[in-house]
Design an enzyme around this catalytic site. Sequence first.
Site, PDB file in Angstrom:
ATOM      1  N   GLU A 214      24.335  92.206  49.568  1.00 16.62           N
ATOM      2  CA  GLU A 214      23.796  91.767  50.869  1.00 16.62           C
ATOM      3  C   GLU A 214      24.425  92.594  51.985  1.00 16.62           C
ATOM      4  O   GLU A 214      25.622  92.898  51.946  1.00 16.62           O
ATOM      5  CB  GLU A 214      24.120  90.268  51.047  1.00 16.62           C
ATOM      6  CG  GLU A 214      23.604  89.658  52.328  1.00 16.62           C
ATOM      7  CD  GLU A 214      23.837  88.137  52.391  1.00 16.62           C
ATOM      8  OE1 GLU A 214      23.707  87.450  51.354  1.00 16.62           O
ATOM      9  OE2 GLU A 214      24.185  87.668  53.490  1.00 16.62           O
TER      10      GLU A 214
ATOM     11  N   ASP B  40      24.503  92.469  56.219  1.00 21.92           N
ATOM     12  CA  ASP B  40      24.146  91.519  57.272  1.00 21.92           C
ATOM     13  C   ASP B  40      24.347  92.006  58.697  1.00 21.92           C
ATOM     14  O   ASP B  40      25.382  92.613  59.007  1.00 21.92           O
ATOM     15  CB  ASP B  40      25.051  90.276  57.171  1.00 21.92           C
ATOM     16  CG  ASP B  40      24.857  89.495  55.903  1.00 21.92           C
ATOM     17  OD1 ASP B  40      23.720  89.384  55.450  1.00 21.92           O
ATOM     18  OD2 ASP B  40      25.867  88.989  55.365  1.00 21.92           O
TER      19      ASP B  40
ATOM     20  N   GLU C 156      24.529  89.397  61.836  1.00 20.85           N
ATOM     21  CA  GLU C 156      24.465  87.977  62.175  1.00 20.85           C
ATOM     22  C   GLU C 156      24.978  87.803  63.603  1.00 20.85           C
ATOM     23  O   GLU C 156      26.136  88.133  63.879  1.00 20.85           O
ATOM     24  CB  GLU C 156      25.344  87.152  61.234  1.00 20.85           C
ATOM     25  CG  GLU C 156      24.937  87.272  59.775  1.00 20.85           C
ATOM     26  CD  GLU C 156      25.891  86.521  58.843  1.00 20.85           C
ATOM     27  OE1 GLU C 156      25.412  85.632  58.143  1.00 20.85           O
ATOM     28  OE2 GLU C 156      27.088  86.829  58.836  1.00 20.85           O
TER      29      GLU C 156
ATOM     30  N   GLN D 229      28.301  89.715  64.154  1.00 22.94           N
ATOM     31  CA  GLN D 229      29.078  89.754  62.920  1.00 22.94           C
ATOM     32  C   GLN D 229      28.304  90.563  61.879  1.00 22.94           C
ATOM     33  O   GLN D 229      27.114  90.360  61.688  1.00 22.94           O
ATOM     34  CB  GLN D 229      29.312  88.333  62.412  1.00 22.94           C
ATOM     35  CG  GLN D 229      29.960  88.295  61.049  1.00 22.94           C
ATOM     36  CD  GLN D 229      30.453  86.905  60.680  1.00 22.94           C
ATOM     37  OE1 GLN D 229      31.461  86.432  61.205  1.00 22.94           O
ATOM     38  NE2 GLN D 229      29.750  86.231  59.787  1.00 22.94           N
ATOM     39  N   THR D 230      29.005  91.477  61.221  1.00 34.55           N
ATOM     40  CA  THR D 230      28.402  92.183  60.093  1.00 34.55           C
ATOM     41  C   THR D 230      29.187  91.804  58.852  1.00 34.55           C
ATOM     42  O   THR D 230      30.364  91.448  58.928  1.00 34.55           O
ATOM     43  CB  THR D 230      28.434  93.711  60.301  1.00 34.55           C
ATOM     44  OG1 THR D 230      29.783  94.108  60.566  1.00 34.55           O
ATOM     45  CG2 THR D 230      27.532  94.120  61.449  1.00 34.55           C
ATOM     46  N   ASN D 231      28.516  91.868  57.717  1.00 30.54           N
ATOM     47  CA  ASN D 231      29.198  91.543  56.468  1.00 30.54           C
ATOM     48  C   ASN D 231      28.535  92.340  55.347  1.00 30.54           C
ATOM     49  O   ASN D 231      27.404  92.820  55.488  1.00 30.54           O
ATOM     50  CB  ASN D 231      29.126  90.036  56.197  1.00 30.54           C
ATOM     51  CG  ASN D 231      30.177  89.559  55.198  1.00 30.54           C
ATOM     52  OD1 ASN D 231      31.005  90.334  54.705  1.00 30.54           O
ATOM     53  ND2 ASN D 231      30.136  88.283  54.879  1.00 30.54           N
TER      54      ASN D 231
ATOM     55  N   GLU E 230      33.826  90.269  56.715  1.00 26.64           N
ATOM     56  CA  GLU E 230      33.289  90.111  58.066  1.00 26.64           C
ATOM     57  C   GLU E 230      33.996  91.007  59.084  1.00 26.64           C
ATOM     58  O   GLU E 230      35.221  91.128  59.073  1.00 26.64           O
ATOM     59  CB  GLU E 230      33.447  88.650  58.536  1.00 26.64           C
ATOM     60  CG  GLU E 230      32.568  87.659  57.833  1.00 26.64           C
ATOM     61  CD  GLU E 230      33.174  87.087  56.549  1.00 26.64           C
ATOM     62  OE1 GLU E 230      34.259  87.550  56.124  1.00 26.64           O
ATOM     63  OE2 GLU E 230      32.549  86.176  55.982  1.00 26.64           O
TER      64      GLU E 230
ATOM     65  N   TRP F  30      30.012  75.153  60.562  1.00 25.33           N
ATOM     66  CA  TRP F  30      31.277  75.866  60.795  1.00 25.33           C
ATOM     67  C   TRP F  30      31.290  76.631  62.110  1.00 25.33           C
ATOM     68  O   TRP F  30      32.343  76.979  62.631  1.00 25.33           O
ATOM     69  CB  TRP F  30      31.629  76.790  59.625  1.00 25.33           C
ATOM     70  CG  TRP F  30      30.611  77.849  59.273  1.00 25.33           C
ATOM     71  CD1 TRP F  30      29.729  77.780  58.238  1.00 25.33           C
ATOM     72  CD2 TRP F  30      30.367  79.117  59.908  1.00 25.33           C
ATOM     73  NE1 TRP F  30      28.948  78.916  58.193  1.00 25.33           N
ATOM     74  CE2 TRP F  30      29.321  79.757  59.211  1.00 25.33           C
ATOM     75  CE3 TRP F  30      30.928  79.773  61.020  1.00 25.33           C
ATOM     76  CZ2 TRP F  30      28.814  81.012  59.577  1.00 25.33           C
ATOM     77  CZ3 TRP F  30      30.421  81.017  61.385  1.00 25.33           C
ATOM     78  CH2 TRP F  30      29.383  81.624  60.664  1.00 25.33           C
TER      79      TRP F  30
END
Length: 276
Positions: A101, A103, A105, A117-119, A129, A192
């Site tokens: 994945e 991301d 976000e 945020q990237t992951n 993250e 969260w």
Amino acid sequence: MTSSLLFLFAFLIATVGHASCAPDVPWSQNYVLLYGQDHTQLLNQEKEIQISLDQVSGAGFKSLKAYGSGFFGMRMKLPNKDTTGIITTFYLRSYTNNHDELDFEFLGGKGQNYLLQTNVFTNGQGGREQRISLWFDPTEDFHDYQLIWNQHQVVWFVDGTPIRVFKNNQNIGVSYPVQAMQIEASIWNATWAGEPNWSQAPFQAHYQGFGIDGCPAQLNTIGSECSSPTFEWNVEKYWKLDPQQQMAYEDVRNKHMMYDYCTVGPKAPPECQSNQ
Ligand SMILES: *[C@@H]1O[C@H](CO)[C@@H](O)[C@H](O)[C@H]1NC(C)=O
Ligand SMILES: *[C@@H]1O[C@H](CO)[C@@H](O)[C@H](O)[C@H]1NC(C)=O
């Protein structure tokens, strides 16, 4: 050359290091809904989609095909509200037990305070993250959020500026995304991230830019045909950042990094050094 032409030329060199040129097509040519049909609205001859979130539901969509490499991008405009607890996304993912994945976000906050945020998940493992602050208001207009993914690197771009690099470090035992992934986008709330102020709902995100420059492959498979240099994004020019891009990347890291998984543990993960 006049000075304005020179300026334009310099600007193009600085920002368009990667030439994504997928034609703009109607949304339904490349995408379908994932969930939240009644929280979705197609606009402007399907050149734009609005997805929204309230206490009842969010919404999401996905690409019809999966891809094994490519340039992937969306133009996005984020909800212009207090978005505490709300996450607006654009990402690629596979669906195996050990999925890959990549991301983008956007973590909402008070006012227009978003963090990007990237992951990266590889072989089912995430926890990578990074969060940056943005140098513009992402709710005011559309901005380009793009990824390049080839056999050598993944690079995340914001308006053409590299903000994150994840190199292929398989030679030092770091797994790399290799499974064909589909493109997805969504708006949702996560406990969260905080309790949303539902009295401000609906929260609406807008997306444009539905052309896709990717190598189509069967979802979850390892499409070795996707590393062929017949695809523009696989040629040597895209194996690493050029010096100009590297400078821009370091500038973003210096000025905008708010959180980096590389710096929180007692020992940085093995890939961290080479991704800077
Ligand atoms: C989103 O908010 C709703 C309403 O408060 C809540 O029921 C739901 O559990 C939240 N979703 C997640 C994934 O936290
Ligand atoms: C939630 O939004 C409403 C409407 O804009 C506002 O009056 C209220 O103060 C907000 N609540 C919180 C906790 O921020």
